[in-house]
Design a protein around this motif. Structure first.
Motif, PDB file in Angstrom:
ATOM      1  N   LEU A  54       0.830  -1.199   0.000  1.00 22.36           N
ATOM      2  CA  LEU A  54       0.000   0.000   0.000  1.00 22.36           C
ATOM      3  C   LEU A  54       0.871   1.258   0.000  1.00 22.36           C
ATOM      4  O   LEU A  54       0.539   2.259  -0.646  1.00 22.36           O
ATOM      5  N   LEU A  55       1.987   1.203   0.708  1.00 19.53           N
ATOM      6  CA  LEU A  55       2.870   2.370   0.799  1.00 19.53           C
ATOM      7  C   LEU A  55       3.775   2.530  -0.418  1.00 19.53           C
ATOM      8  O   LEU A  55       4.437   3.559  -0.568  1.00 19.53           O
ATOM      9  N   ASP A  56       3.812   1.519  -1.281  1.00 20.19           N
ATOM     10  CA  ASP A  56       4.716   1.514  -2.427  1.00 20.19           C
ATOM     11  C   ASP A  56       4.075   2.258  -3.597  1.00 20.19           C
ATOM     12  O   ASP A  56       3.468   1.664  -4.486  1.00 20.19           O
ATOM     13  N   VAL A  57       4.190   3.579  -3.565  1.00 22.22           N
ATOM     14  CA  VAL A  57       3.663   4.430  -4.640  1.00 22.22           C
ATOM     15  C   VAL A  57       4.740   5.419  -5.049  1.00 22.22           C
ATOM     16  O   VAL A  57       5.726   5.633  -4.341  1.00 22.22           O
ATOM     17  N   GLU A  58       4.542   6.042  -6.186  1.00 19.21           N
ATOM     18  CA  GLU A  58       5.478   7.059  -6.654  1.00 19.21           C
ATOM     19  C   GLU A  58       5.160   8.386  -5.976  1.00 19.21           C
ATOM     20  O   GLU A  58       4.010   8.845  -5.969  1.00 19.21           O
ATOM     21  N   PHE A  59       6.181   9.012  -5.395  1.00 16.18           N
ATOM     22  CA  PHE A  59       5.999  10.272  -4.691  1.00 16.18           C
ATOM     23  C   PHE A  59       6.150  11.462  -5.633  1.00 16.18           C
ATOM     24  O   PHE A  59       6.874  11.408  -6.630  1.00 16.18           O
ATOM     25  N   ASP A  60       5.480  12.542  -5.278  1.00 15.16           N
ATOM     26  CA  ASP A  60       5.757  13.840  -5.892  1.00 15.16           C
ATOM     27  C   ASP A  60       6.989  14.424  -5.191  1.00 15.16           C
ATOM     28  O   ASP A  60       7.072  14.410  -3.956  1.00 15.16           O
ATOM     29  N   GLU A  61       7.945  14.928  -5.951  1.00 12.35           N
ATOM     30  CA  GLU A  61       9.195  15.412  -5.386  1.00 12.35           C
ATOM     31  C   GLU A  61       9.301  16.924  -5.477  1.00 12.35           C
ATOM     32  O   GLU A  61       9.009  17.525  -6.502  1.00 12.35           O
ATOM     33  N   GLY A  62       9.720  17.525  -4.354  1.00  9.08           N
ATOM     34  CA  GLY A  62       9.950  18.960  -4.323  1.00  9.08           C
ATOM     35  C   GLY A  62      11.368  19.308  -4.731  1.00  9.08           C
ATOM     36  O   GLY A  62      12.191  18.429  -4.986  1.00  9.08           O
TER      37      GLY A  62
ATOM     38  N   ASP B 267      11.734  17.485  -0.119  1.00  7.85           N
ATOM     39  CA  ASP B 267      10.490  16.947   0.426  1.00  7.85           C
ATOM     40  C   ASP B 267       9.817  16.081  -0.620  1.00  7.85           C
ATOM     41  O   ASP B 267       9.810  16.425  -1.818  1.00  7.85           O
ATOM     42  N   VAL B 268       9.251  14.962  -0.181  1.00  2.00           N
ATOM     43  CA  VAL B 268       8.478  14.111  -1.075  1.00  2.00           C
ATOM     44  C   VAL B 268       7.074  13.967  -0.499  1.00  2.00           C
ATOM     45  O   VAL B 268       6.881  13.999   0.721  1.00  2.00           O
ATOM     46  N   THR B 269       6.108  13.805  -1.379  1.00  2.00           N
ATOM     47  CA  THR B 269       4.707  13.788  -0.969  1.00  2.00           C
ATOM     48  C   THR B 269       3.990  12.599  -1.579  1.00  2.00           C
ATOM     49  O   THR B 269       4.046  12.384  -2.798  1.00  2.00           O
ATOM     50  N   ASP B 270       3.326  11.821  -0.735  1.00  2.00           N
ATOM     51  CA  ASP B 270       2.422  10.779  -1.214  1.00  2.00           C
ATOM     52  C   ASP B 270       1.169  11.485  -1.730  1.00  2.00           C
ATOM     53  O   ASP B 270       0.512  12.211  -0.969  1.00  2.00           O
ATOM     54  N   PRO B 271       0.821  11.334  -3.000  1.00  2.82           N
ATOM     55  CA  PRO B 271      -0.309  12.096  -3.545  1.00  2.82           C
ATOM     56  C   PRO B 271      -1.641  11.759  -2.886  1.00  2.82           C
ATOM     57  O   PRO B 271      -2.599  12.518  -3.024  1.00  2.82           O
TER      58      PRO B 271
END
Length: 433
Positions: free
Chosen positions: A174-182, A194-198
């Protein structure tokens, strides 16, 4: 399916396959789903599932089974219009959304069947679920839809429970997703982004490099795990719209939302190959009478991956029995032998130093009497580190209305607080002593 071949090979040595809880991957109406099901040998098959693009568990309730063939009811969300409650406010006869009819093939590691909605115009879709992994049962685990979900909820805050592919494949997938990266940012001798789970929307830092070329894997393993545990807490709140998970007793709660985790602010304050510090702040409210208004500091030892014992750095970090006066310092060996009876905090000398250096305009007179009296500092002072080898003194843990006391007091270079440091400080800050 993605990950399946790799993880089946990884867990091929696990004994007694067929007696464990299995995690499946599949699709439902074009969206990827994770499904966790108990084994028929352990009793009636029950489970849960979630859409990977949103998170938030959905209960799957036992209906019937014969051998490896079984049926499950998918629960529907519970609200004032769809749920009845008893005299204690607990939901009874939860609404149902669909029935799942599945057959498990232990030779192909696959469950196939169909899902049929339970509404005025039933719709049936085929289901194909492939085993992603399986895990051992916890000794205290309850094999119910609530028990399966509650285990994930506990992983959101239980520091002692492993959050890895072996112990928690459902959660890890469930946690294995692609993050948005700052953008990359500088912090002392480190750079980070910073990385963000969408799905949960709050940012969490990851170190990208240290100036001396030291590896970043261990520090990022700490940050990644903490990020993941926070995500699980947010998903727990999102799932709190079903009677099986407790909805009904708190009809007016924040269940079915992210519990304001999407407003959580996480700020990295220090990062080195030896220590990492950050601060989290916000107002979280999923259930209960009060939101959790907080400004909490965290410092981890990078090598051990564990929270830093401040007494290893500060000789002025001392034990007291709960309820003890500021000047009643306990024996360290006694505190180590019975840790639940003691708390650790600043010595009398460190309390005086902190009080003498708090900016005069930080609190008005009324708040100062509540927030920074010696007893309050003894019980609520925390320490984290800041860039350029500085220490930040902060207050945390004040509850409810008095949470206005929580927050940073001031920062000082470590050179200025040498009198409060212990010999262990040199292990983390070479040359400081």
């Amino acid at each position: 399916m993605r990950h399946a071949a790799f993880l089946l090979a990884l867990f091929a040595a696990t004994p007694a396959l067929g007696d464990e809880v299995r995690t499946f991957l599949g699709t439902l109406n074009g969206r990827e789903i994770l499904v966790e099901l108990t084994d028929a040998k352990s009793g009636p098959v029950v489970g849960r599932y979630t859409f990977k693009d949103t998170g938030g568990d959905v209960p799957l309730l036992a209906v019937s089974q014969e051998g490896n063939a079984f049926a499950l009811y998918e629960e529907a969300p519970c609200d004032e219009t769809t749920c009845e409650t008893d005299d204690e406010g607990k939901a009874v006869d939860p609404p149902l959304a669909a029935v799942w009819e599945l057959t498990y093939d232990p030779t192909e590691y696959m469950a196939t069947g169909k899902r049929t909605t339970l509404d005025s115009k039933p719709k049936t879709v085929d289901l194909t679920l492939e085993v992603l992994a399986w895990r051992d049962l916890d000794s205290s685990e309850t094999l119910t839809p609530f028990g399966l979900h509650d285990r994930s909820a506990a992983l959101g805050f239980h520091e002692g429970a492993a959050l890895d592919w072996s112990a928690a494949p459902y959660e890890m997938s469930l946690l294995d997703v692609e993050f948005d990266e700052g953008p990359e940012q500088a912090l002392g001798d480190a750079t980070f982004r910073d990385v963000t789970d969408p799905r949960t929307k709050f940012a969490f830092p990851r170190v990208t490099a240290f100036a001396d070329g030291a590896p970043v894997d261990k520090v990022n393993a700490i940050l990644s795990e903490r990020h993941g545990r926070m995500n699980l807490s947010a998903f727990d709140c999102l799932a709190f719209r079903y009677a099986t998970y407790g909805k009904g007793e708190y009809m007016g709660s924040m269940g079915g939302t992210l519990g304001d985790y999407d407003g959580e602010l996480v700020t990295l304050s220090y990062a080195s190959p030896k220590l990492v510090s950050w601060v989290q702040s916000g107002s979280l409210w999923c259930t209960g009478a009060h939101p959790y208004n907080h400004i909490d500091s965290y410092t981890f030892d990078v090598e051990t991956g564990e929270p830093l014992d401040l007494a290893q750095v500060f000789s002025a970090w001392v034990p007291r029995e709960w309820g003890a006066a500021v000047d009643e310092v306990a024996d360290a060996e006694a505190a180590a032998a019975n840790p639940d009876a003691y708390f650790w905090g600043p010595s009398f000398g460190l309390i005086a130093y902190v009080r003498d250096n708090i900016p005069s305009d930080l609190f008005d007179a009324e708040l100062a009497s509540e927030c920074i009296n010696p007893q309050a500092i003894a019980e609520n002072l925390d320490i984290r580190f800041s860039e350029r080898d500085a220490v930040t003194f902060t207050l945390s843990g004040f509850p409810h209305v008095i949470s206005v006391c929580n927050g940073d007091l001031f920062s000082a270079p470590l050179d200025e607080v040498k009198q409060f440091l212990g010999k262990g400080a040199a292990d983390y800050f070479p040359g400081i002593l």
